[in-house]
Write an enzyme that holds these catalytic residues in place. Structure first.
Site, PDB file in Angstrom:
ATOM      1  N   ARG A  54       0.867  -1.178   0.000  1.00  0.00           N
ATOM      2  CA  ARG A  54       0.000   0.000   0.000  1.00  0.00           C
ATOM      3  C   ARG A  54       0.901   1.224   0.000  1.00  0.00           C
ATOM      4  O   ARG A  54       2.108   1.095   0.091  1.00  0.00           O
ATOM      5  CB  ARG A  54      -0.975  -0.003   1.193  1.00  0.00           C
ATOM      6  CG  ARG A  54      -0.489  -0.718   2.383  1.00  0.00           C
ATOM      7  CD  ARG A  54      -0.191   0.043   3.639  1.00  0.00           C
ATOM      8  NE  ARG A  54      -0.247   1.442   3.594  1.00  0.00           N
ATOM      9  CZ  ARG A  54       0.819   2.202   3.746  1.00  0.00           C
ATOM     10  NH1 ARG A  54       2.032   1.694   3.931  1.00  0.00           N
ATOM     11  NH2 ARG A  54       0.728   3.510   3.721  1.00  0.00           N
ATOM     12  N   GLY A  55       0.269   2.394  -0.101  1.00  0.00           N
ATOM     13  CA  GLY A  55       1.061   3.616  -0.193  1.00  0.00           C
ATOM     14  C   GLY A  55       1.362   3.919  -1.661  1.00  0.00           C
ATOM     15  O   GLY A  55       1.661   3.004  -2.441  1.00  0.00           O
ATOM     16  N   ALA A  56       1.306   5.205  -1.988  1.00  0.00           N
ATOM     17  CA  ALA A  56       1.356   5.601  -3.401  1.00  0.00           C
ATOM     18  C   ALA A  56       2.561   5.030  -4.154  1.00  0.00           C
ATOM     19  O   ALA A  56       2.425   4.393  -5.197  1.00  0.00           O
ATOM     20  CB  ALA A  56       1.358   7.129  -3.484  1.00  0.00           C
ATOM     21  N   ARG A  94      -6.975  -0.134  -7.250  1.00  0.00           N
ATOM     22  CA  ARG A  94      -7.254   0.896  -6.240  1.00  0.00           C
ATOM     23  C   ARG A  94      -7.403   2.229  -6.974  1.00  0.00           C
ATOM     24  O   ARG A  94      -6.530   2.593  -7.767  1.00  0.00           O
ATOM     25  CB  ARG A  94      -6.146   0.968  -5.177  1.00  0.00           C
ATOM     26  CG  ARG A  94      -6.172  -0.244  -4.236  1.00  0.00           C
ATOM     27  CD  ARG A  94      -5.366  -0.012  -2.981  1.00  0.00           C
ATOM     28  NE  ARG A  94      -6.045   0.856  -2.046  1.00  0.00           N
ATOM     29  CZ  ARG A  94      -5.453   1.345  -0.954  1.00  0.00           C
ATOM     30  NH1 ARG A  94      -4.193   1.040  -0.670  1.00  0.00           N
ATOM     31  NH2 ARG A  94      -6.120   2.122  -0.124  1.00  0.00           N
ATOM     32  N   GLN A 207      -2.683   2.440   9.824  1.00  0.00           N
ATOM     33  CA  GLN A 207      -1.338   2.505   9.221  1.00  0.00           C
ATOM     34  C   GLN A 207      -0.339   3.197  10.149  1.00  0.00           C
ATOM     35  O   GLN A 207       0.846   2.842  10.171  1.00  0.00           O
ATOM     36  CB  GLN A 207      -1.378   3.282   7.896  1.00  0.00           C
ATOM     37  CG  GLN A 207      -1.985   2.523   6.732  1.00  0.00           C
ATOM     38  CD  GLN A 207      -3.462   2.803   6.568  1.00  0.00           C
ATOM     39  OE1 GLN A 207      -4.152   3.135   7.536  1.00  0.00           O
ATOM     40  NE2 GLN A 207      -3.973   2.647   5.370  1.00  0.00           N
ATOM     41  N   ASP A 248      -1.601  10.589  -1.976  1.00  0.00           N
ATOM     42  CA  ASP A 248      -1.855   9.535  -2.966  1.00  0.00           C
ATOM     43  C   ASP A 248      -2.053  10.114  -4.351  1.00  0.00           C
ATOM     44  O   ASP A 248      -1.832   9.437  -5.351  1.00  0.00           O
ATOM     45  CB  ASP A 248      -3.073   8.708  -2.544  1.00  0.00           C
ATOM     46  CG  ASP A 248      -2.782   8.032  -1.227  1.00  0.00           C
ATOM     47  OD1 ASP A 248      -2.948   8.694  -0.184  1.00  0.00           O
ATOM     48  OD2 ASP A 248      -2.333   6.878  -1.244  1.00  0.00           O
ATOM     49  N   ASN A 258      -5.212  12.586   0.333  1.00  0.00           N
ATOM     50  CA  ASN A 258      -4.414  11.736   1.231  1.00  0.00           C
ATOM     51  C   ASN A 258      -5.368  10.999   2.164  1.00  0.00           C
ATOM     52  O   ASN A 258      -6.592  11.188   2.127  1.00  0.00           O
ATOM     53  CB  ASN A 258      -3.399  12.581   2.014  1.00  0.00           C
ATOM     54  CG  ASN A 258      -2.330  11.711   2.660  1.00  0.00           C
ATOM     55  OD1 ASN A 258      -1.764  10.833   2.015  1.00  0.00           O
ATOM     56  ND2 ASN A 258      -2.059  11.910   3.938  1.00  0.00           N
ATOM     57  N   LYS A 259      -4.805  10.153   2.993  1.00  0.00           N
ATOM     58  CA  LYS A 259      -5.594   9.281   3.876  1.00  0.00           C
ATOM     59  C   LYS A 259      -6.666  10.073   4.618  1.00  0.00           C
ATOM     60  O   LYS A 259      -6.427  11.193   5.070  1.00  0.00           O
ATOM     61  CB  LYS A 259      -4.628   8.592   4.859  1.00  0.00           C
ATOM     62  CG  LYS A 259      -5.256   7.622   5.808  1.00  0.00           C
ATOM     63  CD  LYS A 259      -6.101   6.554   5.141  1.00  0.00           C
ATOM     64  CE  LYS A 259      -5.320   5.748   4.129  1.00  0.00           C
ATOM     65  NZ  LYS A 259      -6.211   4.806   3.363  1.00  0.00           N
TER      66      LYS A 259
HETATM   67  O1  MRU Z   1      -4.597   3.241   1.919  1.00  0.00           O
HETATM   68  P1  MRU Z   1      -3.108   3.412   1.882  1.00  0.00           P
HETATM   69  O2  MRU Z   1      -2.407   2.893   3.077  1.00  0.00           O
HETATM   70  O3  MRU Z   1      -2.521   2.928   0.582  1.00  0.00           O
HETATM   71  O4  MRU Z   1      -2.950   4.986   1.859  1.00  0.00           O
HETATM   72  C1  MRU Z   1      -1.696   5.607   1.975  1.00  0.00           C
HETATM   73  C2  MRU Z   1      -1.858   6.986   2.428  1.00  0.00           C
HETATM   74  O5  MRU Z   1      -2.872   7.603   2.254  1.00  0.00           O
HETATM   75  C3  MRU Z   1      -0.757   7.611   3.143  1.00  0.00           C
HETATM   76  O6  MRU Z   1      -1.319   8.613   3.940  1.00  0.00           O
HETATM   77  C4  MRU Z   1       0.300   8.261   2.381  1.00  0.00           C
HETATM   78  O7  MRU Z   1       0.502   9.531   2.865  1.00  0.00           O
HETATM   79  C5  MRU Z   1       0.091   8.474   0.958  1.00  0.00           C
HETATM   80  S1  MRU Z   1       0.999   7.284   0.156  1.00  0.00           S
HETATM   81  C6  MRU Z   1       2.578   7.905   0.305  1.00  0.00           C
END
Ligand code: MRU
Length: 370
Positions: A54-56, A94, A207, A248, A258-259
């Site tokens: 996960r994560g961008a 995703r 996370q 993201d 973002n999250k």
């Molecule tokens: O759902 P995830 O864990 O893939 O989301 C990741 C995020 O949103 C993180 O906050 C992150 O800042 C972005 S990915 C570098």
């Protein structure tokens, strides 16, 4: 970065068999360190969808290797149509992270350089490796630029630690190495600047609690886990000097996806005059969307909200219910922080205002209207 003192990336081809791509299964961290092998194209889709990775940045790197695995399986006589069908399914795994489509398109473009399926397979491999290496390298450079923000704050603190609040995990686990929001933290540690990190737990997937707190511990960075609702109180009491998060997807006009919960931290930081920075490699920019509110927001399962996963005292990982049976839940995974609440974007080329003109001056190649 390190696990138990040993350098580790989040994704890498098996050096003994390059038809196998190794990943850390992040669903089990920090309780168990399990390395999974992706050997079929569908494995990459499952790994992204079910959040083994996960994560961008890591989603982008996994997509790159997924395209390589697809190239291995694509029949010579219908190579392109197989790849196009697979690309569409991979891109649906995703919806919010921009790096996913960016990596797919980068491999597809590279594949147009030859007609030979055998050469295409080699190109897919070398391009996937280049995407992973570049992700790590760009994050390292984000660290070098972001360090200057921390250094400046530190110079006014008489040796007291700089208190940084972060949300979710934009650490090395969200990329191939270093992380985006954590790279400046690691650079500040290396420069001898005292730092302390407030880690938002980041419900519902946790996370922050499961990944960020653990990776900072592994690197010896002082940190304190907080409930998601705590940040505003800390900011009002001058216990936060800087907020640094990842993203993201960021529009070329500076709006940040973002999250879920990031927006609330940005509002609280703005109200308390605390700098709010977003760190990203340029692969996360969306050069087409003008408004953050047009970014597709992933909605995940209700169970992620109504249950919680953890490890019992016997070391068994369990998921337990938090709610009465049949409780309905909504699970929006991301939110939009408008550019006006963002103090700046920390990129591999430097720090830039979250404004269209400034972003395009630093990344002229992103101008899709030319
Ligand atoms: O759902 P995830 O864990 O893939 O989301 C990741 C995020 O949103 C993180 O906050 C992150 O800042 C972005 S990915 C570098």
């Amino acid at each position: 970065m390190k696990i138990n003192g040993l350098h580790q990336r989040t994704i890498w081809p098996n050096p003994k068999n390059k038809r196998e791509i190794c990943i850390l299964d992040q669903r089990l961290l920090p309780h168990k360190i399990v390395i999974e092998k992706l050997t079929k194209p569908e494995d990459a889709i499952r790994a992204i969808k079910e959040m083994y990775v996960r994560g961008a940045g890591l989603i982008g790197a996994t997509a790159g290797f997924g395209m390589y695995l697809a190239a291995l399986y694509a029949p010579d006589n219908e190579f392109d149509s197989y790849m196009n069908t697979f690309s569409a399914s991979l891109n649906n795994s995703r919806p919010t992270a921009r790096n996913l489509l960016w990596a797919i398109e980068r491999i597809q473009t590279a594949l147009t350089n030859t007609e030979s399926p055998a050469e295409k397979r080699e190109i897919a491999y070398s391009t996937a490796c280049a995407i992973a290496d570049e992700d790590a390298n760009f994050c390292k450079r984000i660290g070098e630029h972001g360090l200057e923000i921390i250094r400046e704050i530190s110079s006014k603190k008489n040796g007291q630690p700089v208190n940084i609040l972060t949300h979710c995990n934009a650490g090395w686990l969200a990329f191939v190495d270093y992380g985006s929001a954590t790279a400046p933290i690691y650079a500040a540690r290396d420069a001898g600047i005292p730092i302390h990190v407030w880690v938002d737990e980041t419900r519902p997937w946790n996370q922050g609690a499961r990944l960020t707190a653990w990776e900072l511990q592994q690197e010896g960075i002082p940190n304190t886990l907080i409930c998601d609702n705590t940040g505003g109180h800390l900011m009002q009491n001058k216990m936060v000097d800087l907020v640094m998060v990842g993203t993201d997807r960021t529009t070329h006009t500076g709006d940040v996806a973002n999250k879920i919960g990031t927006y609330l931290k940005a509002v609280a930081a703005y109200d308390n005059n605390i700098p709010f920075y977003v760190a990203l490699p340029s692969s996360t920019f969306d050069w087409e969307l003008d408004k953050g509110y047009d970014i597709p927001i992933e909605q995940r399962s209700e169970e992620e909200v109504t249950t919680v996963m953890g490890c019992n005292k016997d070391g068994v990982i369990q998921t337990v219910s938090l709610t009465a049976p049949n409780t309905r839940a909504a699970n929006y995974s991301f939110d939009i922080t408008p550019a006006r609440l963002v103090s700046g974007l920390i990129t591999e080329r430097g720090i830039v205002k979250a404004e269209e003109q400034a972003i395009h001056s630093l990344f002229p190649e992103g101008n899709t209207t030319q």
